[in-house]
Design a protein around this motif. Structure first.
Motif, PDB file in Angstrom:
ATOM      1  N   ILE A 132      10.867  -4.651 -31.544  1.00 46.01           N
ATOM      2  CA  ILE A 132       9.973  -5.393 -32.007  1.00 46.01           C
ATOM      3  C   ILE A 132      10.123  -7.098 -31.608  1.00 46.01           C
ATOM      4  N   ALA A 133      11.355  -7.427 -31.576  1.00 47.75           N
ATOM      5  CA  ALA A 133      11.753  -8.793 -31.111  1.00 47.75           C
ATOM      6  C   ALA A 133      11.362  -9.089 -29.898  1.00 47.75           C
ATOM      7  N   TYR A 134      11.215  -7.818 -28.820  1.00 47.14           N
ATOM      8  CA  TYR A 134      10.759  -8.233 -27.374  1.00 47.14           C
ATOM      9  C   TYR A 134       9.258  -8.369 -27.303  1.00 47.14           C
ATOM     10  N   THR A 135       8.631  -7.626 -28.375  1.00 51.31           N
ATOM     11  CA  THR A 135       7.085  -7.680 -28.457  1.00 51.31           C
ATOM     12  C   THR A 135       6.682  -9.171 -28.979  1.00 51.31           C
ATOM     13  N   VAL A 136       7.449  -9.518 -30.062  1.00 50.72           N
ATOM     14  CA  VAL A 136       7.069 -10.967 -30.447  1.00 50.72           C
ATOM     15  C   VAL A 136       7.294 -11.917 -29.488  1.00 50.72           C
ATOM     16  N   THR A 137       8.436 -11.757 -28.743  1.00 49.52           N
ATOM     17  CA  THR A 137       8.513 -13.015 -27.513  1.00 49.52           C
ATOM     18  C   THR A 137       7.600 -12.667 -26.435  1.00 49.52           C
ATOM     19  N   THR A 138       7.165 -11.558 -26.050  1.00 50.32           N
ATOM     20  CA  THR A 138       6.132 -11.472 -25.249  1.00 50.32           C
ATOM     21  C   THR A 138       4.879 -12.131 -25.715  1.00 50.32           C
ATOM     22  N   VAL A 139       4.376 -12.154 -26.898  1.00 51.78           N
ATOM     23  CA  VAL A 139       3.314 -12.706 -27.381  1.00 51.78           C
ATOM     24  C   VAL A 139       3.528 -14.119 -27.544  1.00 51.78           C
ATOM     25  N   SER A 158      10.144 -13.345 -15.976  1.00 51.72           N
ATOM     26  CA  SER A 158      11.401 -14.324 -15.863  1.00 51.72           C
ATOM     27  C   SER A 158      12.201 -14.165 -17.333  1.00 51.72           C
ATOM     28  N   ASP A 159      11.239 -14.139 -18.275  1.00 50.43           N
ATOM     29  CA  ASP A 159      11.838 -13.872 -19.617  1.00 50.43           C
ATOM     30  C   ASP A 159      12.739 -12.604 -19.814  1.00 50.43           C
ATOM     31  N   ALA A 160      12.100 -11.634 -19.227  1.00 49.39           N
ATOM     32  CA  ALA A 160      13.016 -10.342 -18.999  1.00 49.39           C
ATOM     33  C   ALA A 160      14.151 -10.619 -18.282  1.00 49.39           C
ATOM     34  N   VAL A 161      14.115 -10.858 -17.112  1.00 50.73           N
ATOM     35  CA  VAL A 161      15.339 -11.022 -16.363  1.00 50.73           C
ATOM     36  C   VAL A 161      16.214 -12.021 -16.838  1.00 50.73           C
ATOM     37  N   CYS A 162      15.846 -12.932 -17.329  1.00 47.53           N
ATOM     38  CA  CYS A 162      16.781 -14.357 -17.818  1.00 47.53           C
ATOM     39  C   CYS A 162      17.594 -13.821 -19.353  1.00 47.53           C
ATOM     40  N   SER A 163      16.682 -12.900 -19.851  1.00 52.63           N
ATOM     41  CA  SER A 163      17.492 -12.333 -21.065  1.00 52.63           C
ATOM     42  C   SER A 163      18.396 -11.331 -20.822  1.00 52.63           C
ATOM     43  N   ILE A 164      18.242 -10.559 -19.848  1.00 51.11           N
ATOM     44  CA  ILE A 164      19.062  -9.750 -19.353  1.00 51.11           C
ATOM     45  C   ILE A 164      20.471 -10.356 -18.690  1.00 51.11           C
ATOM     46  N   LEU A 165      20.283 -11.510 -18.043  1.00 49.52           N
ATOM     47  CA  LEU A 165      21.227 -12.373 -17.344  1.00 49.52           C
ATOM     48  C   LEU A 165      22.065 -12.833 -18.359  1.00 49.52           C
ATOM     49  N   SER A 166      21.398 -13.500 -19.470  1.00 46.78           N
ATOM     50  CA  SER A 166      22.047 -14.017 -20.462  1.00 46.78           C
ATOM     51  C   SER A 166      23.012 -13.053 -21.353  1.00 46.78           C
ATOM     52  N   ALA A 167      22.188 -11.753 -21.637  1.00 49.69           N
ATOM     53  CA  ALA A 167      23.223 -10.979 -22.188  1.00 49.69           C
ATOM     54  C   ALA A 167      24.605 -10.656 -21.239  1.00 49.69           C
ATOM     55  N   VAL A 168      24.426 -10.634 -20.127  1.00 47.43           N
ATOM     56  CA  VAL A 168      25.492 -10.211 -19.094  1.00 47.43           C
ATOM     57  C   VAL A 168      26.550 -11.437 -19.179  1.00 47.43           C
ATOM     58  N   PHE A 169      26.020 -12.670 -19.513  1.00 46.32           N
ATOM     59  CA  PHE A 169      26.801 -13.878 -19.710  1.00 46.32           C
ATOM     60  C   PHE A 169      27.374 -14.219 -20.848  1.00 46.32           C
ATOM     61  N   THR A 170      27.171 -12.967 -21.866  1.00 51.42           N
ATOM     62  CA  THR A 170      27.759 -13.136 -23.222  1.00 51.42           C
ATOM     63  C   THR A 170      26.999 -14.105 -24.129  1.00 51.42           C
ATOM     64  N   SER A 171      25.514 -14.236 -23.890  1.00 46.48           N
ATOM     65  CA  SER A 171      25.049 -15.371 -24.651  1.00 46.48           C
ATOM     66  C   SER A 171      23.601 -14.662 -25.161  1.00 46.48           C
ATOM     67  N   MET A 172      22.876 -15.228 -26.002  1.00 48.26           N
ATOM     68  CA  MET A 172      21.680 -14.936 -26.735  1.00 48.26           C
ATOM     69  C   MET A 172      20.638 -14.951 -25.752  1.00 48.26           C
ATOM     70  N   PRO A 173      19.649 -13.899 -25.892  1.00 48.73           N
ATOM     71  CA  PRO A 173      18.478 -13.741 -25.240  1.00 48.73           C
ATOM     72  C   PRO A 173      17.509 -15.278 -25.261  1.00 48.73           C
ATOM     73  N   PRO A 208      20.910   2.081 -33.573  1.00 49.93           N
ATOM     74  CA  PRO A 208      19.984   1.517 -34.660  1.00 49.93           C
ATOM     75  C   PRO A 208      19.408   0.069 -34.326  1.00 49.93           C
ATOM     76  N   ALA A 209      19.730  -0.533 -33.050  1.00 55.96           N
ATOM     77  CA  ALA A 209      19.324  -1.799 -32.801  1.00 55.96           C
ATOM     78  C   ALA A 209      18.247  -1.671 -31.804  1.00 55.96           C
ATOM     79  N   VAL A 210      18.073  -0.329 -31.341  1.00 55.56           N
ATOM     80  CA  VAL A 210      16.818  -0.205 -30.561  1.00 55.56           C
ATOM     81  C   VAL A 210      15.236  -0.592 -31.119  1.00 55.56           C
ATOM     82  N   VAL A 211      14.923  -0.049 -32.350  1.00 55.57           N
ATOM     83  CA  VAL A 211      13.742  -0.581 -32.691  1.00 55.57           C
ATOM     84  C   VAL A 211      13.542  -2.104 -32.891  1.00 55.57           C
ATOM     85  N   PRO A 212      14.445  -2.727 -33.905  1.00 54.80           N
ATOM     86  CA  PRO A 212      14.618  -4.196 -33.833  1.00 54.80           C
ATOM     87  C   PRO A 212      14.168  -4.949 -32.625  1.00 54.80           C
ATOM     88  N   LEU A 213      15.095  -4.548 -31.681  1.00 55.03           N
ATOM     89  CA  LEU A 213      14.998  -5.117 -30.359  1.00 55.03           C
ATOM     90  C   LEU A 213      13.538  -5.200 -29.667  1.00 55.03           C
TER      91      LEU A 213
END
Length: 196
Positions: free
Chosen positions: A78-85, A117-132, A71-76
């Protein structure tokens, strides 16, 4: 306070132009450290956060496991679209305050690199148990205030942030800064974003 900043911006020394944000934060922190409030004489600065922090700590000391929640896929998305803009707007504003062209191949490459950079760093922050993470407009206000758009300054800032993230006592000092002081600094940065 905003009038003080504008005076420094137009007639202050180069050092003050480059350091005024951190100096204002440290000055406010000092005032909060020597002040108290209320009938109980409560302190603005919580020294327990500094004392409870370990000397050195790393991002990956807590593990939450990797999972998938449908259920978090659609909000995710939307959030990534907003951060892209947001990233495209912030990079464009950074180009403008840095007096660089907002057209051409170099600009397009920087947009692509920022999005990657935003995409890669957000993935890395998730691996390091942090927020995107994402870009912030306040950076444009800092560039406009300090007149420093150097790539070396950004790399040096990143180095210091990583170092201070590992030294947990410094993180304890930063988290002990009163919320009102942090809010004032953020409002001031937005003030310069709006009026640059």
């Amino acid at each position: 306070m905003s009038i003080f900043y504008k005076h420094i911006l137009h007639s202050g020394s180069v050092f003050m132009k480059n350091c005024n944000v951190i100096l204002a934060l440290l000055f406010g922190y000092f005032i909060a450290g020597v002040s108290s409030y209320g009938p109980e004489d409560l302190d603005y600065v919580d020294a327990a956060k500094i004392q409870d922090a370990p000397g050195i700590d790393f991002l990956w000391t807590t593990w939450f496991g990797i999972g998938f929640y449908g259920p978090a896929v659609v909000p995710l998305l939307i959030a990534y679209t907003v951060t892209t803009v947001e990233t495209i707007g912030d990079v464009t504003a950074t180009h403008e305050v840095s007096e660089l062209s907002i057209e051409g191949k170099e600009y397009t490459q920087r947009i692509q690199g920022s999005l990657m950079s935003d995409a890669v760093c957000s993935i890395l922050s998730a691996v390091f148990t942090s927020m995107p993470n994402t870009t912030f407009s306040q950076n444009n206000g800092v560039i406009a205030m300090t007149k420093c758009a150097s790539r070396r300054a950004g790399i040096a800032t990143g180095f210091w942030l990583v170092l201070m993230g590992v030294l947990a006592k410094i993180a304890g000092i930063i988290t002990s800064i009163p919320d009102w002081k942090v809010r004032v600094s953020i409002i001031l940065s937005y003030d310069f974003v709006c009026f640059m």
